[in-house]
Scaffold this motif. Structure first.
Motif, PDB file in Angstrom:
ATOM      1  N   GLU A  24       0.850  -1.199   0.000  1.00  0.00           N
ATOM      2  CA  GLU A  24       0.000   0.000   0.000  1.00  0.00           C
ATOM      3  C   GLU A  24       0.880   1.242   0.000  1.00  0.00           C
ATOM      4  OE1 GLU A  24      -3.477   1.926   2.864  1.00  0.00           O
ATOM      5  OE2 GLU A  24      -2.972  -0.204   3.006  1.00  0.00           O
ATOM      6  N   ILE A  25       0.695   2.113  -0.993  1.00  0.00           N
ATOM      7  CA  ILE A  25       1.532   3.298  -1.157  1.00  0.00           C
ATOM      8  C   ILE A  25       0.645   4.536  -1.249  1.00  0.00           C
ATOM      9  CG2 ILE A  25       3.194   4.498  -2.630  1.00  0.00           C
ATOM     10  CD1 ILE A  25       4.132   1.733  -3.613  1.00  0.00           C
ATOM     11  N   VAL A  26       0.999   5.555  -0.485  1.00  0.00           N
ATOM     12  CA  VAL A  26       0.354   6.859  -0.606  1.00  0.00           C
ATOM     13  C   VAL A  26       1.364   7.812  -1.240  1.00  0.00           C
ATOM     14  CG1 VAL A  26      -0.640   8.828   0.608  1.00  0.00           C
ATOM     15  CG2 VAL A  26      -1.170   6.507   1.366  1.00  0.00           C
ATOM     16  N   ILE A  27       0.940   8.511  -2.278  1.00  0.00           N
ATOM     17  CA  ILE A  27       1.786   9.502  -2.938  1.00  0.00           C
ATOM     18  C   ILE A  27       1.158  10.869  -2.720  1.00  0.00           C
ATOM     19  CG2 ILE A  27       2.779  10.287  -5.121  1.00  0.00           C
ATOM     20  CD1 ILE A  27       2.512   7.424  -6.169  1.00  0.00           C
ATOM     21  N   ASN A  28       1.904  11.788  -2.085  1.00  0.00           N
ATOM     22  CA  ASN A  28       1.365  13.140  -1.940  1.00  0.00           C
ATOM     23  C   ASN A  28       1.760  13.965  -3.157  1.00  0.00           C
ATOM     24  OD1 ASN A  28       4.143  13.557  -1.307  1.00  0.00           O
ATOM     25  ND2 ASN A  28       3.622  15.343  -0.053  1.00  0.00           N
ATOM     26  N   THR A  29       0.871  14.814  -3.616  1.00  0.00           N
ATOM     27  CA  THR A  29       1.106  15.611  -4.815  1.00  0.00           C
ATOM     28  C   THR A  29       0.663  17.052  -4.571  1.00  0.00           C
ATOM     29  OG1 THR A  29      -1.075  15.186  -5.803  1.00  0.00           O
ATOM     30  CG2 THR A  29       0.679  13.602  -6.283  1.00  0.00           C
ATOM     31  N   HIS A  30       1.146  17.921  -5.414  1.00  0.00           N
ATOM     32  CA  HIS A  30       0.698  19.322  -5.419  1.00  0.00           C
ATOM     33  C   HIS A  30       0.974  19.914  -6.799  1.00  0.00           C
ATOM     34  CE1 HIS A  30      -0.186  23.382  -3.962  1.00  0.00           C
ATOM     35  NE2 HIS A  30       0.909  23.768  -4.607  1.00  0.00           N
ATOM     36  N   TYR A  31       2.246  20.093  -7.098  1.00  0.00           N
ATOM     37  CA  TYR A  31       2.645  20.715  -8.357  1.00  0.00           C
ATOM     38  C   TYR A  31       2.418  19.750  -9.525  1.00  0.00           C
ATOM     39  CZ  TYR A  31       5.789  22.840 -11.833  1.00  0.00           C
ATOM     40  OH  TYR A  31       6.323  23.393 -12.965  1.00  0.00           O
ATOM     41  N   LEU A  32       1.672  20.202 -10.540  1.00  0.00           N
ATOM     42  CA  LEU A  32       1.372  19.397 -11.733  1.00  0.00           C
ATOM     43  C   LEU A  32       0.857  18.001 -11.341  1.00  0.00           C
ATOM     44  CD1 LEU A  32       4.452  20.409 -13.946  1.00  0.00           C
ATOM     45  CD2 LEU A  32       2.152  21.364 -14.001  1.00  0.00           C
ATOM     46  N   SER A  33      -0.009  17.992 -10.357  1.00  0.00           N
ATOM     47  CA  SER A  33      -0.491  16.720  -9.802  1.00  0.00           C
ATOM     48  C   SER A  33      -1.239  15.869 -10.817  1.00  0.00           C
ATOM     49  CB  SER A  33      -1.390  16.986  -8.593  1.00  0.00           C
ATOM     50  OG  SER A  33      -2.513  17.767  -8.961  1.00  0.00           O
ATOM     51  N   ASN A  34      -1.915  16.514 -11.758  1.00  0.00           N
ATOM     52  CA  ASN A  34      -2.674  15.736 -12.751  1.00  0.00           C
ATOM     53  C   ASN A  34      -1.778  14.827 -13.574  1.00  0.00           C
ATOM     54  OD1 ASN A  34      -5.096  16.827 -11.952  1.00  0.00           O
ATOM     55  ND2 ASN A  34      -5.112  18.439 -13.508  1.00  0.00           N
ATOM     56  N   GLN A  35      -0.554  15.268 -13.846  1.00  0.00           N
ATOM     57  CA  GLN A  35       0.380  14.428 -14.605  1.00  0.00           C
ATOM     58  C   GLN A  35       0.753  13.174 -13.815  1.00  0.00           C
ATOM     59  OE1 GLN A  35       3.734  16.234 -16.589  1.00  0.00           O
ATOM     60  NE2 GLN A  35       2.725  18.224 -16.699  1.00  0.00           N
ATOM     61  N   ILE A  36       0.969  13.335 -12.522  1.00  0.00           N
ATOM     62  CA  ILE A  36       1.299  12.175 -11.687  1.00  0.00           C
ATOM     63  C   ILE A  36       0.103  11.246 -11.581  1.00  0.00           C
ATOM     64  CG2 ILE A  36       1.945  11.441  -9.357  1.00  0.00           C
ATOM     65  CD1 ILE A  36       3.608  13.988  -9.133  1.00  0.00           C
ATOM     66  N   ASN A  37      -1.089  11.800 -11.420  1.00  0.00           N
ATOM     67  CA  ASN A  37      -2.308  10.986 -11.357  1.00  0.00           C
ATOM     68  C   ASN A  37      -2.467  10.142 -12.613  1.00  0.00           C
ATOM     69  OD1 ASN A  37      -2.780  12.266  -8.956  1.00  0.00           O
ATOM     70  ND2 ASN A  37      -4.493  13.505  -9.679  1.00  0.00           N
ATOM     71  N   THR A  38      -2.304  10.783 -13.765  1.00  0.00           N
ATOM     72  CA  THR A  38      -2.465  10.084 -15.046  1.00  0.00           C
ATOM     73  C   THR A  38      -1.403   9.009 -15.214  1.00  0.00           C
ATOM     74  OG1 THR A  38      -3.439  12.048 -16.062  1.00  0.00           O
ATOM     75  CG2 THR A  38      -2.531  10.387 -17.546  1.00  0.00           C
ATOM     76  N   PHE A  39      -0.180   9.331 -14.849  1.00  0.00           N
ATOM     77  CA  PHE A  39       0.920   8.376 -14.983  1.00  0.00           C
ATOM     78  C   PHE A  39       0.661   7.121 -14.158  1.00  0.00           C
ATOM     79  CE2 PHE A  39       4.951   6.593 -13.557  1.00  0.00           C
ATOM     80  CZ  PHE A  39       5.594   6.384 -14.757  1.00  0.00           C
ATOM     81  N   VAL A  40       0.290   7.306 -12.898  1.00  0.00           N
ATOM     82  CA  VAL A  40       0.045   6.167 -12.010  1.00  0.00           C
ATOM     83  C   VAL A  40      -1.135   5.336 -12.516  1.00  0.00           C
ATOM     84  CG1 VAL A  40      -0.702   5.510  -9.689  1.00  0.00           C
ATOM     85  CG2 VAL A  40       1.061   7.255  -9.984  1.00  0.00           C
ATOM     86  N   LYS A  41      -2.174   6.000 -12.968  1.00  0.00           N
ATOM     87  CA  LYS A  41      -3.355   5.296 -13.477  1.00  0.00           C
ATOM     88  C   LYS A  41      -3.009   4.447 -14.690  1.00  0.00           C
ATOM     89  CE  LYS A  41      -8.057   6.084 -15.198  1.00  0.00           C
ATOM     90  NZ  LYS A  41      -9.091   7.109 -15.502  1.00  0.00           N
ATOM     91  N   ASN A  42      -2.226   4.992 -15.588  1.00  0.00           N
ATOM     92  CA  ASN A  42      -1.894   4.280 -16.827  1.00  0.00           C
ATOM     93  C   ASN A  42      -0.911   3.135 -16.598  1.00  0.00           C
ATOM     94  OD1 ASN A  42      -3.559   5.956 -18.284  1.00  0.00           O
ATOM     95  ND2 ASN A  42      -1.924   7.330 -18.943  1.00  0.00           N
ATOM     96  N   LYS A  43      -0.049   3.248 -15.585  1.00  0.00           N
ATOM     97  CA  LYS A  43       0.962   2.221 -15.333  1.00  0.00           C
ATOM     98  C   LYS A  43       0.373   0.959 -14.699  1.00  0.00           C
ATOM     99  CE  LYS A  43       5.060   3.225 -16.787  1.00  0.00           C
ATOM    100  NZ  LYS A  43       5.893   2.264 -17.557  1.00  0.00           N
ATOM    101  N   LYS A  44      -0.664   1.102 -13.924  1.00  0.00           N
ATOM    102  CA  LYS A  44      -1.318  -0.044 -13.282  1.00  0.00           C
ATOM    103  C   LYS A  44      -0.315  -0.890 -12.483  1.00  0.00           C
ATOM    104  CE  LYS A  44      -4.958  -0.231 -16.791  1.00  0.00           C
ATOM    105  NZ  LYS A  44      -5.629  -1.035 -17.828  1.00  0.00           N
TER     106      LYS A  44
END
Length: 232
Positions: free
Chosen positions: A51-71
């Motif tokens: 279980e991993i929590v990633i905190n985001t702020h700057y350009l967070s949408n890019q990180i969200n998309t990346f993690v979602k696509n990598k599965k």
């Protein structure tokens, strides 16, 4: 492995990597065709983190998309710090709410984590469970830093970390183990993890594990460009 949870700190602006980070968050910069973030996630998964929590702020949408696509195999939760960055301490406290009283790793993705670090993580875990301490940091002698301009952060004597008088030969690698008890009576706000470390050091409750790995850290644009060319 006993610890199954981790936090990856990914909220920063990465200004020392400009202009690369003007349009891309630092965790998504690539070394050897792999982003710093996925390299970190893969190593945590190899260690047994579920279980991993990633905190985001700057350009967070890019990180969200990346993690979602990598599965990824692990269960990943993304927590955005909306109004402002909570700094390292506030970011960990905010992200760790999900873990209750369970111990967890906190790791920075701007270190290039290799499989050799798995043994270090195991030693950290053993130190945490076998000693009366609140946190264990992974440190390295500054002579092993690829970036020779980095200064030491701590002294390390008999596994106890301090930063009183001394040469401060040891650099914090960006990996630690702790649990929510270290944040007792502290509310979520922007503060540095140094605040917690200072409190623990006063009680000799901050332990260190010395890594023998070469410390490869994406410090700034110059070092990043040099690391791209390095063979490892």
């Amino acid at each position: 492995m006993q610890i199954k949870k981790a936090i990856i700190l990914s909220a920063g602006y990465g200004k020392r990597l400009n202009p690369l980070t003007l349009y891309k968050p630092k965790p998504l910069l690539e070394i050897k065709n792999k982003t710093l973030l996925e390299n970190t996630i893969y190593l945590l998964e190899k260690f047994g983190i579920k279980e991993i929590v990633i905190n985001t702020h700057y350009l967070s949408n890019q990180i969200n998309t990346f993690v979602k696509n990598k599965k990824f195999k692990s269960e990943i939760f993304l927590i955005k710090e909306y109004e402002k960055i909570l700094d390292t301490g506030g970011g960990v406290l905010n992200a760790a709410k999900k873990f209750n009283n369970n111990p967890f790793f906190v790791i920075n993705p701007d270190t290039i984590w290799s499989q050799s670090y798995l043994d270090d993580f195991k030693c950290m875990e053993e130190k945490y469970f076998n000693n009366d301490c609140k946190s264990v940091l992974l440190v390295v002698n500054k002579t092993k830093s690829f970036d020779r301009t980095m200064n030491g952060d701590f002294n390390l004597k008999k596994n106890i970390i301090d930063r009183k008088n001394g040469e401060k030969k040891y650099i914090y690698t960006g990996s630690q183990i702790l649990d929510n008890s270290v944040f007792k009576n502290i509310k979520i706000r922007a503060f540095s993890m140094n605040l917690i470390w200072d409190l623990l050091m006063k009680k000799n409750e901050l332990l260190g594990v010395k890594s023998k790995q070469e410390f490869l850290h994406v410090t700034n644009l110059k070092i990043y460009n040099e690391l791209i060319k390095k063979r490892f």
